[in-house]
Design a protein around this motif. Structure first.
Motif, mmCIF file in Angstrom:
data_model
loop_
_atom_site.group_PDB
_atom_site.id
_atom_site.type_symbol
_atom_site.label_atom_id
_atom_site.label_comp_id
_atom_site.label_asym_id
_atom_site.label_seq_id
_atom_site.Cartn_x
_atom_site.Cartn_y
_atom_site.Cartn_z
ATOM 1 N N VAL B 54 55.743 -21.487 28.916
ATOM 2 C CA VAL B 54 57.019 -21.824 28.271
ATOM 3 C C VAL B 54 57.547 -23.108 28.909
ATOM 4 O O VAL B 54 57.600 -23.211 30.132
ATOM 5 N N PRO B 55 57.925 -24.098 28.099
ATOM 6 C CA PRO B 55 58.486 -25.318 28.686
ATOM 7 C C PRO B 55 59.706 -25.013 29.555
ATOM 8 O O PRO B 55 60.443 -24.053 29.285
ATOM 9 N N LEU B 57 62.533 -26.417 29.813
ATOM 10 C CA LEU B 57 63.807 -26.429 29.086
ATOM 11 C C LEU B 57 64.031 -25.131 28.314
ATOM 12 O O LEU B 57 65.146 -24.586 28.285
ATOM 13 N N GLY B 58 62.967 -24.633 27.708
ATOM 14 C CA GLY B 58 63.066 -23.363 26.985
ATOM 15 C C GLY B 58 63.475 -22.240 27.913
ATOM 16 O O GLY B 58 64.311 -21.391 27.574
ATOM 17 N N MET B 59 62.888 -22.250 29.106
ATOM 18 C CA MET B 59 63.200 -21.243 30.117
ATOM 19 C C MET B 59 64.673 -21.351 30.531
ATOM 20 O O MET B 59 65.355 -20.353 30.753
ATOM 21 N N GLN B 60 65.142 -22.589 30.632
ATOM 22 C CA GLN B 60 66.527 -22.796 31.068
ATOM 23 C C GLN B 60 67.536 -22.364 30.005
ATOM 24 O O GLN B 60 68.573 -21.776 30.340
ATOM 25 N N PHE B 61 67.234 -22.624 28.749
ATOM 26 C CA PHE B 61 68.133 -22.159 27.685
ATOM 27 C C PHE B 61 68.172 -20.625 27.673
ATOM 28 O O PHE B 61 69.219 -20.013 27.488
#
Lengths: 134, 144
Positions: B54-55, B57-61
């Motif tokens: 998972v990128p 940024l995706g993880m952070q969102f």
């Protein structure tokens, strides 16, 4: 005594539920559409399974917002806003940080504008409803 | 006079309900910290291969969402009333159910799932009946 929600509160809850449901369903049903149009370069594509877990979160929160709308009382509504307010605020921060580093897809500026409309509305509602509840 | 005072008093949540809310909040805060501040570690240990990476940024969102949900659960616990608690449970229970369904679908796909997802499923099938039980208890009129 539980008072009914103000019209603006109900409008915000209803809009929250609808928007979350639309995003949740689009991620669940069409991850490719999400990666192409709702997100996109310069962001890396999100794996399908991950988008579907994200969709589950959005759909569950949409359900919660709809349930709070139906309950029509501030005790329930403020819990939903206690989630969506911080979530949208965090998204704004992450988006701005990304814009300054990797850049963001154009559509994220539309999300940004919607977020900066939504957040003050949540604050106004919180103040209005809290004043009534005292 | 005692009866009148009792009638006027606001009932707080049952201990089990508070426990479920507290656990919901804690688990979500841990997931939030992992997603927001340790995305690489999360990808490697919490969502490892054979799942696609998972990128960050995706993880952070996703982490942001868990943080917000954790705040909501903690806030409902603080309010100590059933209207708030059931709103949180009306979010967390469907989410966990949907995750179990998605996990089973992914497990049956050619990709498969990492072993740690078995643990998530076990925790989920403990959590969901607890929510149902708590919902039933809190919804029933309490005998004083």
């Amino acid at each position: 005594m539980n008072k009914s929600l103000l019209p603006l509160t109900r409008l915000v809850l209803a809009t929250t539920a609808v928007v979350l449901a639309i995003f949740g369903l689009s991620w669940l049903v069409s991850p490719a559409f999400t990666n192409s149009f709702l997100s996109g370069a310069p962001f890396e594509p999100i794996p399908t399974f991950w988008l579907r877990y994200d969709a589950a979160l959005y759909l569950a929160l949409a359900l919660g917002a709809a349930y709070a709308f139906r309950q029509n009382q501030w005790s329930a509504a403020r819990v939903v806003l206690a989630i969506t307010g911080p979530y949208i605020a965090a998204n704004v921060v992450i988006t701005l940080a990304s814009a300054l580093t990797t850049g963001v897809p154009l559509i994220f500026w539309a999300y940004f504008v919607l977020a900066i409309i939504y957040l003050p509305l949540v604050i106004i509602i919180w103040r209005q409803e809290s004043a009534r509840s005292v | 006079m005692t009866t009148a005072k009792m009638a006027m008093s606001v009932e707080g949540l049952l201990p089990l309900t508070k426990l479920v809310l507290a656990v919901s909040a804690i688990v979500q805060f841990i997931s939030a910290v992992a997603g927001l501040f340790l995305p690489g570690l999360s990808s490697s240990f919490l969502y490892p291969p054979p799942l696609e990476r998972v990128p960050v940024l995706g993880m952070q969102f996703f982490g942001a969402f868990y943080l917000a949900n954790g705040i909501g659960a903690a806030y409902a616990l603080m309010q100590n009333n059933w209207a708030a608690a059931r709103t949180i449970l009306s979010i967390s229970a469907p989410f966990v159910v949907l995750c179990v369904v998605l996990t089973i679908v992914t497990a049956l796909s050619p990709t498969g799932i990492p072993p740690i997802f078995g643990l998530y499923v076990v925790l989920s099938i403990i959590y969901i009946p607890l929510v149902a039980f708590v919902w039933k208890q809190e919804s029933s009129p309490r005998v004083k």
